[in-house]
Motif scaffolding. Structure first.
Motif, mmCIF file in Angstrom:
data_model
loop_
_atom_site.group_PDB
_atom_site.id
_atom_site.type_symbol
_atom_site.label_atom_id
_atom_site.label_comp_id
_atom_site.label_asym_id
_atom_site.label_seq_id
_atom_site.Cartn_x
_atom_site.Cartn_y
_atom_site.Cartn_z
ATOM 1 N N GLY A 25 0.788 -1.216 0.000
ATOM 2 C CA GLY A 25 0.000 0.000 0.000
ATOM 3 C C GLY A 25 0.825 1.274 0.000
ATOM 4 N N LEU A 26 2.166 1.136 -0.140
ATOM 5 C CA LEU A 26 3.035 2.306 -0.112
ATOM 6 C C LEU A 26 3.165 2.911 -1.504
ATOM 7 N N SER A 27 3.387 4.205 -1.542
ATOM 8 C CA SER A 27 3.618 4.873 -2.820
ATOM 9 C C SER A 27 4.966 4.463 -3.381
ATOM 10 N N VAL A 28 5.045 4.363 -4.697
ATOM 11 C CA VAL A 28 6.282 3.975 -5.345
ATOM 12 C C VAL A 28 6.569 4.894 -6.525
ATOM 13 N N ALA A 29 7.847 4.905 -6.918
ATOM 14 C CA ALA A 29 8.275 5.762 -8.012
ATOM 15 C C ALA A 29 8.108 5.047 -9.341
ATOM 16 N N PRO A 30 8.293 5.742 -10.446
ATOM 17 C CA PRO A 30 8.213 5.096 -11.758
ATOM 18 C C PRO A 30 9.211 3.955 -11.882
ATOM 19 N N VAL A 31 8.822 2.926 -12.646
ATOM 20 C CA VAL A 31 9.663 1.756 -12.821
ATOM 21 C C VAL A 31 11.041 2.131 -13.357
ATOM 22 N N GLY A 32 11.069 2.978 -14.350
ATOM 23 C CA GLY A 32 12.337 3.322 -14.975
ATOM 24 C C GLY A 32 13.319 3.925 -13.994
ATOM 25 N N ASP A 33 12.860 4.848 -13.148
ATOM 26 C CA ASP A 33 13.745 5.468 -12.159
ATOM 27 C C ASP A 33 14.274 4.440 -11.168
ATOM 28 N N PHE A 34 13.377 3.553 -10.760
ATOM 29 C CA PHE A 34 13.760 2.543 -9.780
ATOM 30 C C PHE A 34 14.795 1.571 -10.366
ATOM 31 N N LEU A 35 14.549 1.089 -11.584
ATOM 32 C CA LEU A 35 15.497 0.178 -12.226
ATOM 33 C C LEU A 35 16.848 0.854 -12.458
ATOM 34 N N ALA A 36 16.812 2.122 -12.781
ATOM 35 C CA ALA A 36 18.065 2.854 -12.970
ATOM 36 C C ALA A 36 18.860 2.897 -11.681
ATOM 37 N N GLY A 37 18.165 3.056 -10.564
ATOM 38 C CA GLY A 37 18.838 3.047 -9.274
ATOM 39 C C GLY A 37 19.465 1.709 -8.965
ATOM 40 N N THR B 4 9.340 -26.936 -6.983
ATOM 41 C CA THR B 4 8.211 -27.860 -7.099
ATOM 42 C C THR B 4 7.307 -27.520 -8.264
ATOM 43 N N GLY B 5 7.389 -26.283 -8.762
ATOM 44 C CA GLY B 5 6.492 -25.842 -9.823
ATOM 45 C C GLY B 5 5.133 -25.404 -9.323
ATOM 46 N N GLN B 6 4.915 -25.450 -8.005
ATOM 47 C CA GLN B 6 3.610 -25.103 -7.443
ATOM 48 C C GLN B 6 3.438 -23.607 -7.223
ATOM 49 N N PHE B 7 4.548 -22.897 -7.052
ATOM 50 C CA PHE B 7 4.465 -21.482 -6.693
ATOM 51 C C PHE B 7 5.216 -20.650 -7.715
ATOM 52 N N SER B 8 4.606 -19.541 -8.115
ATOM 53 C CA SER B 8 5.249 -18.692 -9.108
ATOM 54 C C SER B 8 4.805 -17.249 -8.925
ATOM 55 N N GLY B 9 5.611 -16.356 -9.429
ATOM 56 C CA GLY B 9 5.302 -14.935 -9.399
ATOM 57 C C GLY B 9 6.350 -14.204 -10.200
ATOM 58 N N SER B 10 5.988 -13.086 -10.784
ATOM 59 C CA SER B 10 6.909 -12.341 -11.628
ATOM 60 C C SER B 10 7.408 -11.105 -10.885
ATOM 61 N N PRO B 11 8.727 -10.997 -10.643
ATOM 62 C CA PRO B 11 9.252 -9.815 -9.952
ATOM 63 C C PRO B 11 9.355 -8.627 -10.895
ATOM 64 N N ILE B 12 9.493 -7.444 -10.323
ATOM 65 C CA ILE B 12 9.817 -6.264 -11.121
ATOM 66 C C ILE B 12 11.162 -6.478 -11.795
ATOM 67 N N ALA B 13 12.090 -7.019 -11.006
ATOM 68 C CA ALA B 13 13.433 -7.281 -11.517
ATOM 69 C C ALA B 13 14.106 -8.312 -10.627
ATOM 70 N N VAL B 14 15.098 -8.980 -11.193
ATOM 71 C CA VAL B 14 16.015 -9.825 -10.430
ATOM 72 C C VAL B 14 17.316 -9.051 -10.320
ATOM 73 N N VAL B 15 17.766 -8.799 -9.108
ATOM 74 C CA VAL B 15 18.985 -8.038 -8.901
ATOM 75 C C VAL B 15 20.004 -8.915 -8.178
ATOM 76 N N LYS B 16 21.275 -8.850 -8.626
ATOM 77 C CA LYS B 16 22.301 -9.757 -8.135
ATOM 78 C C LYS B 16 23.477 -8.972 -7.540
ATOM 79 N N PRO B 17 23.383 -8.591 -6.274
ATOM 80 C CA PRO B 17 24.494 -7.880 -5.638
ATOM 81 C C PRO B 17 25.693 -8.805 -5.426
ATOM 82 N N LYS B 18 26.876 -8.188 -5.352
ATOM 83 C CA LYS B 18 28.116 -8.945 -5.173
ATOM 84 C C LYS B 18 28.658 -8.848 -3.760
ATOM 85 N N THR B 19 28.318 -7.767 -3.055
ATOM 86 C CA THR B 19 28.859 -7.541 -1.721
ATOM 87 C C THR B 19 27.733 -7.261 -0.734
ATOM 88 N N THR B 20 28.073 -7.369 0.540
ATOM 89 C CA THR B 20 27.103 -7.049 1.583
ATOM 90 C C THR B 20 26.678 -5.590 1.482
#
Length: 494
Positions: free
Chosen positions: A9-21, A47-63
């Motif tokens: 229920g929180l306000s969010v910014a445009p997708v493009g700005d967020f992905l750029a960040g 299991t194939g029983q659960f699925s959902g599409s994220p906005i993005a998959v992000v892969k950080p390298k460090t803590t």
């Protein structure tokens, strides 16, 4: 453009700005849009029983990158789902719904930071595959003992988030008992640095134990320190046919007493389970010529050089100890028959048979899997009562279990000639959970809750415990942005 995050229920910014960040934080090459083909493996659980599409998959390298991603998501009101090797069975590592969450994959955090040979510990990042950690320890003559079928894919972060168990908990304990230090990013982006590896540190609340088993709902584990153990110098592995399942605790205790607590695996493998393995995998040979209605696969090990020495009459001294224990049990009529591996290949074949059961049940047809635990003295009563009840309903139970610690994987399949869709699964589940409650058992032993057991949690978990869990979740994650919809059920309307 988004206006509101449906999950929070929180306000969010445009997708493009967020992905750029996100791209500025981890690098453009390590951000995948949720709709891209490359994101497909992340959208569905094992299991194939659960699925959902994220906005993005992000892969950080460090803590620090994880912390920055978390802060960015908090600033934009975007929920986060941490994920690792994606071997979970309860839907804990996939988003709920489409386009409301970022999936944070720890797979690039795959460094073994330190191996302390004198202190017998290993410090690994969350994306290290369990088998890799095992091999690094073995290279130094030590053992990282946590082991289970998915060890070639499961990653340390997921192992800790579900407090994974496996086949040798009877000797070494679960992931929680093996972990002696942790690093994690909390829901506000702050970092807990507690990788000291101290065996004693009595300085307040143990945040390590709070995060282990929390399934990513209280923070994201980024690294951990684990205990290591001396590598066994001798092993004795075999398969037993018992007169009755109720005799199993006696067998376990005699083997423990004779070997000085050396039992590493004590696995329940009844005839039905062995039969389905051999049917699905024809190259697998039954360990005993006569079918073992109550079969037990076991392994006893010792780090002592003396136990690897030759004994009078052949074999090792450890084998001699095991044989003497089995002689006593055979004289008592408890052990009916026994097979002892005479080569490393025979030992590996027995382990391969044990690890094949999940795939065999999956290939056999539709099934419902329960991951339960019971007091050892109650295991036989549960199995006998439930087997009779579900058989009358048209089910065939295909059960195996880590019998040494009371953990059963009680699976229901359809009897030959019966249609799975016509069977009363809800009634079978209700009977099983009622019996578990009566016998002081648990409906989740080592696989976690995720999405799949939320209804059971609210029905069977004590309400005061659920209230305490919700209070902790609210205190650490007041906006509910870390792995929402997992582990903790929403209260039902009064």
């Amino acid at each position: 453009m988004w206006d509101v995050n449906v999950a929070t229920g929180l306000s969010v910014a445009p997708v493009g700005d967020f992905l750029a960040g996100l791209k500025r934080t981890v690098g453009a090459a390590h951000v995948i849009r949720g709709v891209d083909d490359e994101a497909a493996p992340y959208r569905r659980d094992w299991t194939g029983q659960f699925s959902g599409s994220p906005i993005a998959v992000v892969k950080p390298k460090t803590t620090q990158e994880v912390a920055e991603v978390v802060k960015l998501c908090c600033d934009h009101g975007v929920s986060m789902v941490p994920t690792g090797g994606r071997t979970g069975l309860c839907g804990g590592g996939v988003p709920i719904g489409d386009g409301t969450s970022v999936l944070i994959s720890l797979e690039r955090m795959n460094s073994v930071r330190h191996l302390d040979q004198d202190g017998r510990s290993i410090t690994v990042e969350a994306g290290v595959v369990l088998q890799t950690a095992q091999e690094r320890a073995r290279d130094r003559g030590l053992v990282f003992p946590l082991t289970f079928g998915a060890q070639g894919s499961a990653m340390i972060g997921g192992v800790l988030s579900t407090n994974a168990g496996g086949s040798n908990v009877v000797r070494y304990g679960t992931a929680r008992e093996l972990c002696i230090g942790i690093e994690a990013v909390l829901p506000n982006g702050s970092v807990i640095n507690a990788l000291t590896g101290l065996r004693k540190d009595n300085t307040g609340y143990d945040l390590r134990d709070l995060l282990i088993g929390a399934e990513g709902t209280l923070g994201i584990i980024t690294a951990a320190v684990f205990k290591l153990f001396p590598e066994p110098k001798a092993r004795t592995t075999g398969f037993l046919s018992l007169a009755a399942l109720a005799d199993a605790p006696r067998v376990l205790n005699v083997l423990q007493d004779r070997s000085g607590g050396g039992v590493e695996a004590f696995e329940y493998m009844p005839k039905a389970a062995v039969d389905v393995i051999c049917r699905v995998f024809p190259k697998v040979r039954k360990p005993l010529e006569d079918a073992a209605q109550t079969g037990v696969f076991f392994e006893v090990t010792s780090p002592r050089e003396d136990d690897a020495q030759s004994a009078d009459g052949g074999g090792t001294r450890l084998e001699s100890l095991v044989f003497s224990a089995l002689e006593v049990l055979m004289e008592e009529g408890i052990v009916v028959d026994a097979m002892i591996a005479q080569s490393e290949q025979q030992r590996l074949d027995l382990w391969a048979m044990r690890e094949a059961i999940l795939e065999a049940i999956t290939e056999n047809g539709p099934a419902y899997h329960m991951d339960i635990s019971l007091p050892l003295a109650a295991v036989a009563e549960f199995v006998a009562t439930m087997d009779e009840a579900v058989s009358e309903m048209g089910f065939q139970p295909l059960t195996v279990g880590h019998l040494g610690d009371g953990n059963l994987h009680y699976a229901l399949s359809a009897q030959p000639g019966r249609n799975w869709a016509d069977l009363p699964l809800a009634r079978a589940k209700q009977a099983a959970f009622a019996l578990l409650a009566k016998l002081n058992g648990s409906f989740s032993a080592e696989h976690g809750i995720g999405q799949s057991k939320l209804d059971v949690m609210i029905d069977l978990k004590e309400s005061s415990q659920l209230d305490a869990m919700r209070a902790i979740k609210t205190a650490l994650d007041p906006s509910g942005l870390i792995n929402p919809g997992k582990l903790i059920p929403v209260p039902r309307d009064p």
